[in-house]
Design a protein around this motif. Structure first.
Motif, PDB file in Angstrom:
ATOM      1  N   GLY A   1       0.803  -1.227   0.000  1.00  0.00           N
ATOM      2  CA  GLY A   1       0.000   0.000   0.000  1.00  0.00           C
ATOM      3  C   GLY A   1       0.831   1.270   0.000  1.00  0.00           C
ATOM      4  N   ARG A   2       2.078   1.180  -0.472  1.00  0.00           N
ATOM      5  CA  ARG A   2       2.941   2.369  -0.401  1.00  0.00           C
ATOM      6  C   ARG A   2       2.990   3.141  -1.727  1.00  0.00           C
ATOM      7  NH1 ARG A   2       8.053   0.212   3.159  1.00  0.00           N
ATOM      8  NH2 ARG A   2       6.782  -1.139   4.464  1.00  0.00           N
ATOM      9  N   ARG A   3       3.312   4.412  -1.607  1.00  0.00           N
ATOM     10  CA  ARG A   3       3.628   5.191  -2.808  1.00  0.00           C
ATOM     11  C   ARG A   3       4.985   4.675  -3.302  1.00  0.00           C
ATOM     12  NH1 ARG A   3       6.668  10.513  -2.272  1.00  0.00           N
ATOM     13  NH2 ARG A   3       7.331  10.767  -4.431  1.00  0.00           N
ATOM     14  N   ALA A   4       5.082   4.408  -4.612  1.00  0.00           N
ATOM     15  CA  ALA A   4       6.307   3.789  -5.125  1.00  0.00           C
ATOM     16  C   ALA A   4       6.814   4.546  -6.350  1.00  0.00           C
ATOM     17  CB  ALA A   4       6.023   2.335  -5.498  1.00  0.00           C
ATOM     18  N   VAL A   5       8.122   4.793  -6.348  1.00  0.00           N
ATOM     19  CA  VAL A   5       8.752   5.493  -7.471  1.00  0.00           C
ATOM     20  C   VAL A   5       9.934   4.643  -7.950  1.00  0.00           C
ATOM     21  CG1 VAL A   5       9.812   7.661  -8.237  1.00  0.00           C
ATOM     22  CG2 VAL A   5       8.234   7.681  -6.299  1.00  0.00           C
ATOM     23  N   GLY A   6      10.065   4.512  -9.269  1.00  0.00           N
ATOM     24  CA  GLY A   6      11.197   3.764  -9.826  1.00  0.00           C
ATOM     25  C   GLY A   6      11.869   4.561 -10.926  1.00  0.00           C
ATOM     26  N   VAL A   7      13.176   4.361 -11.053  1.00  0.00           N
ATOM     27  CA  VAL A   7      13.946   5.029 -12.109  1.00  0.00           C
ATOM     28  C   VAL A   7      14.811   3.972 -12.781  1.00  0.00           C
ATOM     29  CG1 VAL A   7      15.635   6.855 -12.608  1.00  0.00           C
ATOM     30  CG2 VAL A   7      14.101   7.106 -10.650  1.00  0.00           C
ATOM     31  N   ASP A   8      14.931   4.044 -14.091  1.00  0.00           N
ATOM     32  CA  ASP A   8      15.907   3.187 -14.760  1.00  0.00           C
ATOM     33  C   ASP A   8      16.320   3.826 -16.083  1.00  0.00           C
ATOM     34  OD1 ASP A   8      16.639  -0.086 -14.175  1.00  0.00           O
ATOM     35  OD2 ASP A   8      17.280   0.787 -16.092  1.00  0.00           O
ATOM     36  N   VAL A   9      17.576   3.575 -16.425  1.00  0.00           N
ATOM     37  CA  VAL A   9      18.148   4.149 -17.630  1.00  0.00           C
ATOM     38  C   VAL A   9      17.860   3.268 -18.856  1.00  0.00           C
ATOM     39  CG1 VAL A   9      20.438   3.066 -17.617  1.00  0.00           C
ATOM     40  CG2 VAL A   9      20.238   5.499 -18.103  1.00  0.00           C
ATOM     41  N   SER A  10      17.389   2.060 -18.608  1.00  0.00           N
ATOM     42  CA  SER A  10      17.079   1.153 -19.716  1.00  0.00           C
ATOM     43  C   SER A  10      15.595   1.247 -20.053  1.00  0.00           C
ATOM     44  CB  SER A  10      17.423  -0.289 -19.329  1.00  0.00           C
ATOM     45  OG  SER A  10      16.709  -1.175 -20.160  1.00  0.00           O
ATOM     46  N   PRO A  11      15.268   1.596 -21.318  1.00  0.00           N
ATOM     47  CA  PRO A  11      13.842   1.705 -21.665  1.00  0.00           C
ATOM     48  C   PRO A  11      13.120   0.367 -21.586  1.00  0.00           C
ATOM     49  CG  PRO A  11      15.236   2.076 -23.621  1.00  0.00           C
ATOM     50  CD  PRO A  11      16.166   1.948 -22.441  1.00  0.00           C
ATOM     51  N   VAL A  12      13.852  -0.735 -21.696  1.00  0.00           N
ATOM     52  CA  VAL A  12      13.181  -2.036 -21.564  1.00  0.00           C
ATOM     53  C   VAL A  12      12.857  -2.292 -20.092  1.00  0.00           C
ATOM     54  CG1 VAL A  12      13.401  -4.529 -21.884  1.00  0.00           C
ATOM     55  CG2 VAL A  12      14.155  -2.965 -23.685  1.00  0.00           C
ATOM     56  N   ALA A  13      13.762  -1.887 -19.188  1.00  0.00           N
ATOM     57  CA  ALA A  13      13.479  -2.049 -17.757  1.00  0.00           C
ATOM     58  C   ALA A  13      12.192  -1.303 -17.391  1.00  0.00           C
ATOM     59  CB  ALA A  13      14.645  -1.515 -16.926  1.00  0.00           C
ATOM     60  N   THR A  14      12.077  -0.047 -17.824  1.00  0.00           N
ATOM     61  CA  THR A  14      10.891   0.727 -17.426  1.00  0.00           C
ATOM     62  C   THR A  14       9.628   0.150 -18.080  1.00  0.00           C
ATOM     63  OG1 THR A  14      11.458   2.366 -19.116  1.00  0.00           O
ATOM     64  CG2 THR A  14      12.088   2.877 -16.858  1.00  0.00           C
ATOM     65  N   LEU A  15       9.782  -0.398 -19.293  1.00  0.00           N
ATOM     66  CA  LEU A  15       8.615  -1.038 -19.926  1.00  0.00           C
ATOM     67  C   LEU A  15       8.169  -2.252 -19.096  1.00  0.00           C
ATOM     68  CD1 LEU A  15       7.754  -1.626 -23.533  1.00  0.00           C
ATOM     69  CD2 LEU A  15       8.025  -3.668 -22.175  1.00  0.00           C
ATOM     70  N   VAL A  16       9.138  -3.060 -18.649  1.00  0.00           N
ATOM     71  CA  VAL A  16       8.774  -4.250 -17.862  1.00  0.00           C
ATOM     72  C   VAL A  16       8.173  -3.814 -16.519  1.00  0.00           C
ATOM     73  CG1 VAL A  16       9.623  -6.389 -16.813  1.00  0.00           C
ATOM     74  CG2 VAL A  16      10.618  -5.603 -18.966  1.00  0.00           C
ATOM     75  N   ALA A  17       8.827  -2.830 -15.882  1.00  0.00           N
ATOM     76  CA  ALA A  17       8.324  -2.375 -14.572  1.00  0.00           C
ATOM     77  C   ALA A  17       6.907  -1.814 -14.710  1.00  0.00           C
ATOM     78  CB  ALA A  17       9.269  -1.331 -13.988  1.00  0.00           C
ATOM     79  N   ARG A  18       6.664  -1.075 -15.798  1.00  0.00           N
ATOM     80  CA  ARG A  18       5.307  -0.512 -15.997  1.00  0.00           C
ATOM     81  C   ARG A  18       4.302  -1.644 -16.222  1.00  0.00           C
ATOM     82  NH1 ARG A  18       8.064   3.744 -19.144  1.00  0.00           N
ATOM     83  NH2 ARG A  18       8.147   5.504 -17.721  1.00  0.00           N
ATOM     84  N   THR A  19       4.704  -2.620 -17.034  1.00  0.00           N
ATOM     85  CA  THR A  19       3.772  -3.725 -17.327  1.00  0.00           C
ATOM     86  C   THR A  19       3.407  -4.464 -16.044  1.00  0.00           C
ATOM     87  OG1 THR A  19       4.868  -4.004 -19.459  1.00  0.00           O
ATOM     88  CG2 THR A  19       3.476  -5.816 -18.733  1.00  0.00           C
ATOM     89  N   ARG A  20       4.411  -4.715 -15.204  1.00  0.00           N
ATOM     90  CA  ARG A  20       4.147  -5.510 -13.997  1.00  0.00           C
ATOM     91  C   ARG A  20       3.355  -4.745 -12.937  1.00  0.00           C
ATOM     92  NH1 ARG A  20      10.036  -8.172 -12.803  1.00  0.00           N
ATOM     93  NH2 ARG A  20      10.152  -9.635 -14.549  1.00  0.00           N
TER      94      ARG A  20
END
Ligand SMILES: C[S@@+](CC[C@H](N)C(=O)[O-])C[C@H]1O[C@@H](n2cnc3c(N)ncnc32)[C@H](O)[C@@H]1O
Length: 389
Positions: A91-110
């Motif tokens: 239930g937390r506010r969560a922020v993620g950063v990554d320099v790889s566009p595939v990483a952020t795509l996977v993180a967004r999908t999940r």
């Protein structure tokens, strides 16, 4: 921090962790050891969807989130988003950063928190696109994709092109999920051995099976997203996922805690590893290739220089992390030693001293050796907990 005895511990997956070393607050270091000891594949909710190299164990992320506490968390090296999924579940506010566009795509999908109707619309589009892709006749024309012709059989490339075109025509609100499913099948239907092994192996896929696999993935994602939405407490905000270099990004407002696993020095080239996906998904990895830290290719080119740079980079992201934290906020880091030119690279010493310089004080640590199957040698890994001074 006080010393405690070294021992061998049986981990959850019964992989021995040897030369265990616990430092600092005994109760906390025991919890860190618990996190370090997590082993075995976890497939619950969206964790198992889409491969991503060197993912943190979901149970380790869960334990570390409990240890750091707070209502909000940042992962500056978000990768496939393991920490974000667990943060949402808490239930937390969560922020993620990554320099790889595939990483952020996977993180967004999940971490898509979608209502059932939207998931159903995504499934419907998955069916429609599969029908188009099975009979698609045109080969891709995009020069970046054409360059990859040795990696895909021609009929596979045609089906992939059909999927790509189909996603472009789908309603924008469901495209993120469809793109995640498309990305998830790309290496599997190619001749690349795996995400982390960039060799070619001549494999044959039957016609239409690429389109069917996409459909299967869309349905799988739909099921996992429904489970995720049911498991996340009501009112939990959608995560913020930022494409960028964590040395240059400070989330606003600040967070209560950071849980992260930065690249182990000289182990992977995270951005170039994804070249098939970059081309097919039309992503831009130019920044990522330059800004990725700890990359194996840098150590291969010039070990001494790469070591100096890696240490400076540690200082930079730790300074930035301190700025991102509320006073008293905690930082948990999972990192392992590297190896370059057959020489081990100690990750712990530089991390601890750069963290002190950046304004953190140590709370506890757990370290241990784990057999690295790929490398065929034990690798020393650490979980370090620090507090913002
Ligand atoms: C060990 S992986 C993180 C894995 C993640 N914890 C997970 O569970 O999937 C390290 C990540 O750091 C990212 N990275 C490397 N340099 C970076 C930088 N300068 N800024 C942000 N991310 C970076 C890589 O792209 C990679 O995704």
């Amino acid at each position: 921090m006080a010393d405690s005895p070294s021992d061998t511990v049986r981990t959850a997956g019964w992989q021995p962790l040897s030369r265990v070393d616990l430092q600092g607050d005994p109760a906390v270091s025991e919890r860190l050891l618990e996190a370090l000891s997590c082993e075995g594949r976890v497939d619950r909710l969206t964790h198992g969807f889409h491969t991503y190299p060197a993912g943190l164990h979901p149970d380790a992320a869960r334990i570390l989130l409990e240890v750091v506490g707070g209502d909000s968390v940042l992962d500056p090296f978000v990768g496939g988003g393991t920490v974000l999924v667990e943060a949402l579940l808490a239930g937390r506010r969560a922020v993620g950063v990554d320099v790889s566009p595939v990483a952020t795509l996977v993180a967004r999908t999940r971490t898509l928190l979608w209502p059932e109707e939207r998931i159903a619309r995504m499934r419907g589009q998955g069916r429609r696109i599969t029908e188009i892709a099975k009979r698609y006749e045109d080969l891709p024309r995009d020069p970046e994709v054409l360059r990859l012709r040795d990696w895909f059989e021609p009929h596979v490339a045609r089906e992939l092109e059909g999927i790509r075109r189909g996603i472009e025509l789908a309603p924008p609100e469901v495209q993120p999920g469809l793109l995640g499913a498309f990305s998830a099948i790309l290496v599997k239907v190619s001749m690349r051995v795996s995400d982390t092994v960039p060799k070619r192996s001549l494999v044959h896929r039957e016609p239409e099976t690429t389109a069917f696999l996409f459909h299967k993935k869309v349905r799988e994602l739909g099921r996992r997203l429904e489970e995720l939405a049911r498991a996340v407490p009501e009112g939990t905000p959608a995560p913020e996922i930022i494409d960028g270099d964590c040395r240059a990004v400070t989330p606003e407002p600040p967070v209560d805690a950071i849980v992260t696993s930065p690249p182990y020095p000289a182990v992977y080239d995270y951005v170039p590893l994804q070249h098939l996906r970059i081309a097919w998904l039309g992503l831009d990895d130019r920044e990522g290739k330059v800004r990725e830290i700890g990359a194996r290719r840098a150590f291969r080119a010039d070990r001494a220089r790469a070591l100096r740079t890696w240490r400076q980079d540690l200082g930079l992201w730790l300074h930035r992390s301190r700025e991102a934290l509320n006073p008293g906020g905690r930082l948990a880091v999972v990192i392992g030693d590297g190896v370059a030119a057959s020489e081990p690279i100690d990750a712990l010493g530089p991390l601890e001293s750069e963290a002190r310089r950046a304004g953190f004080q140590p709370v506890a640590r757990a370290s241990g050796d784990r057999m690295d199957q790929g490398w065929q040698q034990p690798r020393r890994e650490h979980v370090i907990l620090m507090e913002r001074r």
